[in-house]
Every structure is written in structure tokens, then in C-alpha cells.
Motif scaffolding. Structure first.
Motif, PDB file in Angstrom:
ATOM      1  N   VAL A 101      40.499  15.189  44.160  1.00 39.79           N
ATOM      2  CA  VAL A 101      41.772  15.756  43.706  1.00 39.79           C
ATOM      3  C   VAL A 101      41.719  17.274  43.808  1.00 39.79           C
ATOM      4  CG1 VAL A 101      43.382  15.956  41.775  1.00 39.79           C
ATOM      5  CG2 VAL A 101      42.138  13.805  42.143  1.00 39.79           C
ATOM      6  N   ILE A 121      43.033  16.432  37.189  1.00 42.60           N
ATOM      7  CA  ILE A 121      43.491  15.066  36.943  1.00 42.60           C
ATOM      8  C   ILE A 121      44.151  15.061  35.565  1.00 42.60           C
ATOM      9  CG2 ILE A 121      42.802  12.665  36.629  1.00 42.60           C
ATOM     10  CD1 ILE A 121      40.276  13.364  38.289  1.00 42.60           C
ATOM     11  N   TYR A 152      38.618   8.840  40.880  1.00 42.25           N
ATOM     12  CA  TYR A 152      39.196  10.170  41.090  1.00 42.25           C
ATOM     13  C   TYR A 152      38.186  11.227  40.651  1.00 42.25           C
ATOM     14  CZ  TYR A 152      43.606   7.593  41.431  1.00 42.25           C
ATOM     15  OH  TYR A 152      44.608   6.722  41.806  1.00 42.25           O
TER      16      TYR A 152
END
Length: 411
Positions: free
Chosen positions: A19, A23, A137
Motif C-alpha cells: 500500500v 492502511i 496488506y
């Protein structure tokens, strides 16, 4: 909203997603506010939402007649006020409409149906890994935006499992029309319990509300002004305890002595108690008048639920057709955030407002200030600024540009 690079692992295994930015866990007002504030700094992000929509709590766990208890200007998110044609106290449907417009304006596109199973910081790599059912993630920053009210609290009451009628938490209660001419036991005397009881009255049901604990009941307005607004204005000039005393004096004049009706006040003032424990005072929108008239019966604590009703601590026993649990909500953060010392066992930040928004190792919290959407807006602004300051430095470094490539190769 945001950008990412994905590397598919072996078939059937979760994909790793790097990412570019933080997040954010939760697509309620708190998560949306942080995302919007980050966008003003040019920082991308990914929002993970366990349900299929934004503001799922407001859409699916609130009753039909719900309205904001505070004037709309205390509840707006950063950079976008409520529409001028909205009433002073918007309905839940107007708030949901506002949140959808907010997401659209700032191009916020959460990843839905992403229930987080674990989130953990790796001190060796310096990154957070957030695991869902089908993705891992990875980011240097994690923003916890699941809020204080993530899960309903279902109390343990002797005999509750043997009751012959329906038992629902207020998170599943929609309207009193389902309870017409029925005797309903409402367990809890906070804002939800008061409003559910009032709604039942207006649909010709017969509510009995349990007030086991002490509670502050304040008028939503005093002399045509918002009680909360009056408190905020006074707090700019006077200490908290003096403001509490002034509010209680005015409340006594407007509402009378609530102890007479079974609603005993705590010894600690309403706003001091809110700051210390998070217990919100009830802002009365009509329930007290129904209590005074006898249409809402106030009962002491429940001793035991029976097949046909309940026994109370004062010796009374009554029959009921249904039970509504107005027993509140709690944070679910401890169930999935691992290896972190920022939160208590109850899932609330250990550091009180206004400094509870930031932890260590790129961890942030929003929606836990115990100050509603006003606190959310304040914390979201601080979080975005803090991340933006780091983003400007990190995004141009070779280490940051290449670290995700190395990390994904090794995962």
C-alpha cells in the motif's frame, strides 16, 4: 482511494498488497475523515471495510427514528459541512446521504468485504501487515478507525436463554410498530434505551425500562439552545466541574428532579463522567415526559429472566412479550490488533483525548476520543498532517521505493 501493487502467490494463497500510503481499517465516518484529510496532502491510502458498504453501523444497526443528538455543525467531517437545507438535527438517513456525498467528493473507494483477522507490526522490516481472508496488506502506517461501537454488548443475565418471547439488541431494533399492544422490557437506560422506549410508546406498546445504574439525563436544548453547545461555550471560560454544576442547576429547572422517577444521578458531573469513563449523558428528546406520565415504567435492576417475564431486585415480578437489550457497544480492536500496547483490554486508547490519536511505529487511532464526530474530525486532521510530514520525506527515498519489491519477493 489510493494505489497498490499486488503479487499473486501460489494458487489459493492470499495475495500480498503493498500500500502506497497508510492502511485505514473501517469505512465509517472516522475512516472517511482520515482519507479525506490525507487527500488534501496528496497522500494515497487504502480503506479496508469488513461489510459491503460505508457507514454500515448507521445503515444496519440503528433504529428508524434515530436523529443526531447534537446540532449538525458539531457533527460535520473536515472540509465539508452538512447541506444548508438539512435540519438542525439530521436524521440517520440524512447522515448516511451526507457520508455518501463525502466519499464521492473526495474520491474515497474502500475495499469492501475485507474483514481483518490480524494486524501486526514487524520490527525487522518496519512495516505493518494486515491480514484479511484473501489479502495481506503491507504499509508503514496503520490507522485504526473501527471506533468505540464496533460490536454490540450482550450481557449475561440469568434465565435470558429460557425466555419464551423475542430478545433483540438495539442494534437489530428498527421500529416499535412490531410491538404494538405488547409489553416490552427494555434493559438499559442510556440514549438507546430511552429512545427505544419512546419509540415503543409512540407505536402503542407498553415499555418497562430497567435503570440499574445511575444516569445523567439532560435536555437536548435549554432555552432554545443546544445543551452541548452551551457546555462547549462555557468550557472556554470555566473549569469542567463548574460547568457541570451550572448545567445541572439549569437541568433541574427545566426537567425537575429525575430521581423521583427512578433515574438517579451519579455524584460525578455529566461531562466529568464522560471524560473519565466514556459514559454519555442522555440527551432527552421526549422520553422523560412519557416517564412522568407513566407511559414508560422505570424498573430497578433485573434479578432473573423467566420464561414469561422477569423478576426484579426489588421483589417485583412481571410478564413481558419481548425483551430489548439497550446494553451498548464495545470496541473489537483487541481481537485482531496484535503485539500492541496502545489499547487497553477494553479496546480503548490508554492515552486520553487529546493525545490518544497516535501510538508507536506508525500506528494511529481515530473515533476513540469519546467525543463523537467532533472528536473524530479533530483526530483525523492531526493524523493526516503527521503522516503527510513523513510521506514527504519517505516517498523520495530509494529505500521506500524499493522496500516493497524486496518484501514481496520474500513473502
Amino acid at each position: 482511494m489510493g494505489s497498490s501493487k499486488e503479487q499473486e502467490q501460489e494458487r489459493g494463497q492470499p495475495k500480498c498488497v503493498w500500500v502506497h500510503g497508510p492502511i485505514i481499517i473501517g469505512a465509517g465516518p472516522s475512516g472517511l475523515a482520515v482519507a479525506a484529510c490525507l487527500s488534501q496532502h496528496g497522500v494515497p491510502c487504502v480503506i479496508l471495510e469488513k461489510t459491503h458498504c460505508i457507514a454500515s453501523l448507521w445503515k444496519h444497526r440503528t433504529y428508524d427514528r434515530l436523529k443526531l443528538h447534537l446540532p449538525k455543525h458539531f457533527c460535520q467531517l473536515p472540509f465539508m459541512p452538512f447541506p444548508p437545507n438539512f435540519p438542525k438535527y439530521p436524521s440517520k438517513y440524512q447522515l448516511i446521504s451526507y457520508l455518501h456525498s463525502y466519499a464521492s467528493r473526495f474520491s474515497i473507494h474502500p475495499r469492501f468485504n475485507q474483514a481483518v483477522t490480524t494486524a501486526q507490526f514487524d520490527p525487522l522490516s518496519g512495516f505493518w501487515t494486515v491480514r484479511t481472508q484473501d489479502f495481506h496488506y503491507i504499509s508503514p502506517w496503520l490507522v485504526v478507525a473501527t471506533g468505540e461501537n464496533a460490536e454490540p454488548v450482550i450481557p449475561r443475565i440469568t434465565g435470558l436463554d429460557v425466555f419464551g418471547g423475542p430478545v433483540v439488541h438495539t442494534s437489530a431494533y428498527k421500529s416499535g410498530c412490531e410491538y404494538k399492544n405488547r409489553r416490552v422490557l427494555v434493559i438499559g437506560c442510556g440514549n438507546s434505551g430511552m429512545e427505544a422506549s419512546l419509540d415503543l410508546c409512540r407505536h402503542s406498546a407498553f415499555p418497562f425500562m430497567v435503570a440499574r445504574n445511575t444516569v445523567h439525563v439532560l435536555p437536548r436544548e435549554m432555552f432554545g439552545l443546544s445543551t452541548f453547545g452551551i457546555a462547549m461555550a462555557l468550557l472556554k471560560w470555566f473549569p469542567l466541574r463548574l460547568v457541570d454544576k451550572l448545567l445541572l442547576m439549569a437541568t433541574s429547572f427545566v426537567l425537575g428532579n429525575t430521581d423521583r422517577y427512578g433515574l438517579r444521578r451519579p455524584k460525578t458531573g455529566p461531562f466529568e463522567l464522560k471524560n473519565a469513563t466514556g459514559k454519555t449523558p442522555v440527551l432527552d428528546v421526549g422520553a422523560l415526559a412519557q416517564i412522568k406520565s407513566g407511559k414508560i415504567k422505570v424498573m430497578e435492576g433485573v434479578k432473573e429472566i423467566t420464561r414469561n417475564g422477569a423478576k426484579f431486585v426489588d421483589g417485583q415480578e412481571k410478564e413481558f412479550d419481548a425483551i430489548i437489550l439497550a446494553t451498548g457497544y464495545r470496541s473489537n480492536v483487541p481481537t485482531w490488533l496484535k503485539g500492541c500496547d496502545l489499547f487497553t483490554e477494553d479496546g480503548m486508547p490508554k492515552t486520553p483525548f487529546p493525545n490518544g490519536w497516535k501510538g508507536e511505529n506508525g500506528l494511529y487511532t481515530v473515533g476513540f476520543s469519546r467525543r463523537g464526530l467532533l472528536g473524530t474530525a479533530s483526530d483525523a486532521t492531526k493524523i493526516a498532517q503527521d503522516i503527510a510530514n513523513q510521506w514527504t520525506t519517505l516517498k523520495d527515498t530509494n529505500n521506500y521505493r524499493n522496500s516493497h519489491i524486496i518484501l514481496l519477493k520474500n513473502s
